[in-house]
Design a protein around this motif. Structure first.
Motif, mmCIF file in Angstrom:
data_model
loop_
_atom_site.group_PDB
_atom_site.id
_atom_site.type_symbol
_atom_site.label_atom_id
_atom_site.label_comp_id
_atom_site.label_asym_id
_atom_site.label_seq_id
_atom_site.Cartn_x
_atom_site.Cartn_y
_atom_site.Cartn_z
ATOM 1 N N GLY A 69 0.816 -1.215 0.000
ATOM 2 C CA GLY A 69 0.000 0.000 0.000
ATOM 3 C C GLY A 69 0.849 1.264 0.000
ATOM 4 O O GLY A 69 0.540 2.232 -0.705
ATOM 5 N N MET A 70 1.931 1.260 0.791
ATOM 6 C CA MET A 70 2.821 2.425 0.821
ATOM 7 C C MET A 70 3.521 2.611 -0.525
ATOM 8 O O MET A 70 3.741 3.741 -0.973
ATOM 9 C CB MET A 70 3.844 2.263 1.943
ATOM 10 N N LYS A 71 3.858 1.500 -1.152
ATOM 11 C CA LYS A 71 4.508 1.566 -2.460
ATOM 12 C C LYS A 71 3.588 2.205 -3.502
ATOM 13 O O LYS A 71 3.989 3.101 -4.254
ATOM 14 C CB LYS A 71 4.889 0.141 -2.889
ATOM 15 N N ILE A 72 2.320 1.764 -3.518
ATOM 16 C CA ILE A 72 1.342 2.339 -4.451
ATOM 17 C C ILE A 72 1.111 3.815 -4.125
ATOM 18 O O ILE A 72 0.997 4.657 -5.037
ATOM 19 C CB ILE A 72 0.024 1.548 -4.383
ATOM 20 N N SER A 73 1.063 4.156 -2.841
ATOM 21 C CA SER A 73 0.855 5.554 -2.435
ATOM 22 C C SER A 73 2.001 6.442 -2.920
ATOM 23 O O SER A 73 1.766 7.561 -3.390
ATOM 24 C CB SER A 73 0.742 5.642 -0.912
ATOM 25 N N MET A 74 3.227 5.945 -2.811
ATOM 26 C CA MET A 74 4.376 6.738 -3.269
ATOM 27 C C MET A 74 4.348 6.922 -4.783
ATOM 28 O O MET A 74 4.659 8.001 -5.287
ATOM 29 C CB MET A 74 5.677 6.043 -2.842
ATOM 30 N N ILE A 75 3.935 5.880 -5.505
ATOM 31 C CA ILE A 75 3.823 5.994 -6.960
ATOM 32 C C ILE A 75 2.765 7.026 -7.337
ATOM 33 O O ILE A 75 2.968 7.859 -8.234
ATOM 34 C CB ILE A 75 3.496 4.618 -7.577
ATOM 35 N N MET A 76 1.635 7.009 -6.623
ATOM 36 C CA MET A 76 0.575 7.987 -6.895
ATOM 37 C C MET A 76 1.032 9.398 -6.555
ATOM 38 O O MET A 76 0.707 10.366 -7.268
ATOM 39 C CB MET A 76 -0.675 7.623 -6.103
ATOM 40 N N PHE A 77 1.790 9.533 -5.468
ATOM 41 C CA PHE A 77 2.288 10.855 -5.079
ATOM 42 C C PHE A 77 3.234 11.411 -6.144
ATOM 43 O O PHE A 77 3.118 12.579 -6.547
ATOM 44 C CB PHE A 77 3.009 10.761 -3.741
ATOM 45 N N ILE A 78 4.158 10.592 -6.618
ATOM 46 C CA ILE A 78 5.091 11.044 -7.656
ATOM 47 C C ILE A 78 4.334 11.356 -8.947
ATOM 48 O O ILE A 78 4.675 12.318 -9.667
ATOM 49 C CB ILE A 78 6.192 9.996 -7.881
ATOM 50 N N SER A 79 3.291 10.588 -9.247
ATOM 51 C CA SER A 79 2.467 10.872 -10.429
ATOM 52 C C SER A 79 1.802 12.237 -10.322
ATOM 53 O O SER A 79 1.716 12.993 -11.304
ATOM 54 C CB SER A 79 1.407 9.782 -10.612
ATOM 55 N N GLU A 132 2.993 14.740 -8.659
ATOM 56 C CA GLU A 132 4.067 15.717 -8.835
ATOM 57 C C GLU A 132 4.405 15.904 -10.311
ATOM 58 O O GLU A 132 4.737 17.011 -10.755
ATOM 59 C CB GLU A 132 5.310 15.254 -8.070
ATOM 60 N N ILE A 133 4.327 14.826 -11.078
ATOM 61 C CA ILE A 133 4.560 14.922 -12.528
ATOM 62 C C ILE A 133 3.514 15.836 -13.151
ATOM 63 O O ILE A 133 3.833 16.696 -13.987
ATOM 64 C CB ILE A 133 4.525 13.523 -13.167
ATOM 65 N N MET A 134 2.257 15.688 -12.749
ATOM 66 C CA MET A 134 1.189 16.551 -13.266
ATOM 67 C C MET A 134 1.416 18.008 -12.853
ATOM 68 O O MET A 134 1.123 18.939 -13.616
ATOM 69 C CB MET A 134 -0.172 16.075 -12.752
ATOM 70 N N PHE A 135 1.942 18.203 -11.653
ATOM 71 C CA PHE A 135 2.228 19.546 -11.158
ATOM 72 C C PHE A 135 3.237 20.246 -12.072
ATOM 73 O O PHE A 135 3.014 21.377 -12.521
ATOM 74 C CB PHE A 135 2.768 19.439 -9.731
ATOM 75 N N PHE A 136 4.340 19.578 -12.370
ATOM 76 C CA PHE A 136 5.344 20.180 -13.243
ATOM 77 C C PHE A 136 4.875 20.244 -14.687
ATOM 78 O O PHE A 136 5.274 21.147 -15.433
ATOM 79 C CB PHE A 136 6.666 19.408 -13.142
ATOM 80 N N PHE A 137 4.033 19.297 -15.092
ATOM 81 C CA PHE A 137 3.496 19.313 -16.450
ATOM 82 C C PHE A 137 2.731 20.604 -16.718
ATOM 83 O O PHE A 137 2.812 21.179 -17.811
ATOM 84 C CB PHE A 137 2.589 18.097 -16.665
ATOM 85 N N TYR A 162 11.907 9.333 -5.322
ATOM 86 C CA TYR A 162 11.668 10.778 -5.343
ATOM 87 C C TYR A 162 12.876 11.516 -5.915
ATOM 88 O O TYR A 162 12.729 12.450 -6.703
ATOM 89 C CB TYR A 162 11.368 11.255 -3.924
ATOM 90 N N TRP A 163 14.070 11.073 -5.523
ATOM 91 C CA TRP A 163 15.289 11.740 -5.993
ATOM 92 C C TRP A 163 15.478 11.546 -7.498
ATOM 93 O O TRP A 163 15.904 12.466 -8.200
ATOM 94 C CB TRP A 163 16.498 11.211 -5.218
ATOM 95 N N HIS A 164 15.159 10.361 -7.999
ATOM 96 C CA HIS A 164 15.254 10.127 -9.442
ATOM 97 C C HIS A 164 14.231 10.973 -10.193
ATOM 98 O O HIS A 164 14.514 11.473 -11.294
ATOM 99 C CB HIS A 164 15.054 8.648 -9.759
ATOM 100 N N PHE A 165 13.046 11.154 -9.614
ATOM 101 C CA PHE A 165 12.046 12.042 -10.209
ATOM 102 C C PHE A 165 12.582 13.464 -10.312
ATOM 103 O O PHE A 165 12.431 14.121 -11.346
ATOM 104 C CB PHE A 165 10.771 11.994 -9.365
ATOM 105 N N VAL A 166 13.236 13.944 -9.253
ATOM 106 C CA VAL A 166 13.823 15.284 -9.252
ATOM 107 C C VAL A 166 14.894 15.382 -10.340
ATOM 108 O O VAL A 166 15.011 16.402 -11.031
ATOM 109 C CB VAL A 166 14.410 15.606 -7.859
ATOM 110 N N ASP A 167 15.689 14.316 -10.520
ATOM 111 C CA ASP A 167 16.721 14.296 -11.559
ATOM 112 C C ASP A 167 16.108 14.434 -12.945
ATOM 113 O O ASP A 167 16.598 15.212 -13.782
ATOM 114 C CB ASP A 167 17.514 12.983 -11.492
ATOM 115 N N VAL A 168 15.060 13.662 -13.203
ATOM 116 C CA VAL A 168 14.438 13.676 -14.529
ATOM 117 C C VAL A 168 13.833 15.041 -14.833
ATOM 118 O O VAL A 168 13.969 15.573 -15.950
ATOM 119 C CB VAL A 168 13.366 12.567 -14.626
ATOM 120 N N VAL A 169 13.168 15.648 -13.851
ATOM 121 C CA VAL A 169 12.598 16.985 -14.048
ATOM 122 C C VAL A 169 13.697 17.984 -14.388
ATOM 123 O O VAL A 169 13.543 18.837 -15.269
ATOM 124 C CB VAL A 169 11.819 17.438 -12.792
#
Length: 262
Positions: A78-88, A90-95, A241-248
């Motif tokens: 459940g925590m894993k899915i929650s983190m994936i949804m949270f990063i998703s 954040e992707i929409m936020f920067f989009f 999260y850190w890899h997401f920051v790198d990609v952005v």
């Protein structure tokens, strides 16, 4: 009474409600700060309270997972899915900000002389400070992966060193970003270019700061033997999260710094 299911029924806690109220007050005061810049003391006080209540909430979560054994496989999933949804999210936020950037840059308005960047705005050389920051941030992504690999193979001294290296590079990136801001010849209210540029790079910088704090918490837990090769989701989530920051940042570097400099 023993539960007959693998899920964790969370105990009553005051921290979620207090944290949400403190977060609302912090955002409200910082918005007010833009109008009255001299009123900074209340902003800093509210931010301190927010950090304190967040620490107490995270402390309880660490206790539930490390000492009480409530984080079963189902809870972990459940925590894993929650983190994936949270990063998703954040992707929409920067989009949305990238959408605004391309909207104004691909079809510049008459008010900004039909050019992009607008007349009077000097573009930063992408092969100087932005390139240095790119090397630092991408290297930090490699070092946090090294840390994850070391934990999986029970190389704890190596994991402590690699995570400390990642934290150092994250802090170095933020310091160089602040130095770059001081060197800029335009500010946030210098037409739409300044607004979009500072919002994109500023929010990314805020995410780097949050990610660095996330990594520092994991470093403390790692040094206190709360993370091992079987129990390391918090570090895994921080690495995602850190890899997401790198990609952005890669997209920011290409479109904000390099694209219009050629």
């Amino acid at each position: 009474m023993n539960n007959k299911h693998p899920f964790h029924i969370v105990d009553l806690s005051p921290w979620p409600l207090m944290n949400s109220l403190n977060l609302f007050n912090t955002v409200f005061l910082y918005l007010k700060f833009f109008k009255t810049p001299n009123d900074i003391n209340m902003c800093m006080f509210m931010l301190t309270i927010l950090i304190f209540t967040s620490f107490l909430w995270w402390r309880d979560i660490c206790r539930e997972g490390c000492y009480q054994g409530h984080h079963t496989f189902k809870v972990y999933l459940g925590m894993k899915i929650s983190m994936i949804m949270f990063i998703s999210s954040e992707i929409m936020f920067f989009f949305s900000f990238f959408w605004a950037y391309f909207h104004f840059s691909l079809s510049p308005e008459f008010e900004i002389s039909n050019t992009w960047p607008p007349t009077g705005i000097s573009v930063v050389n992408p092969y100087q400070i932005p390139m240095l920051n790119s090397i630092i941030l991408i290297s930090s992504g490699a070092s946090v992966t090294w840390c994850h690999f070391s934990i999986l193979h029970k190389k704890y001294y190596s994991s402590i060193f690699s995570l400390a290296l990642t934290i150092f590079m994250g802090a170095l990136f933020s310091g160089i970003q602040m130095m770059e801001y001081k060197m800029k010849d335009f500010v946030l209210n210098d037409n739409v270019y300044g607004s979009v540029f500072y919002k994109l790079t500023g929010f990314h910088g805020a995410h780097v700061t949050i990610g660095t704090i996330f990594l520092i918490i994991n470093q403390i837990r790692l040094m206190n033997s709360q993370i091992n090769n079987k129990h390391h989701f918090s570090l895994e989530a921080a690495a995602w999260y850190w890899h997401f920051v790198d990609v952005v940042w890669i997209y920011l570097y290409i479109f904000l710094y390099w694209w219009y400099s050629i």
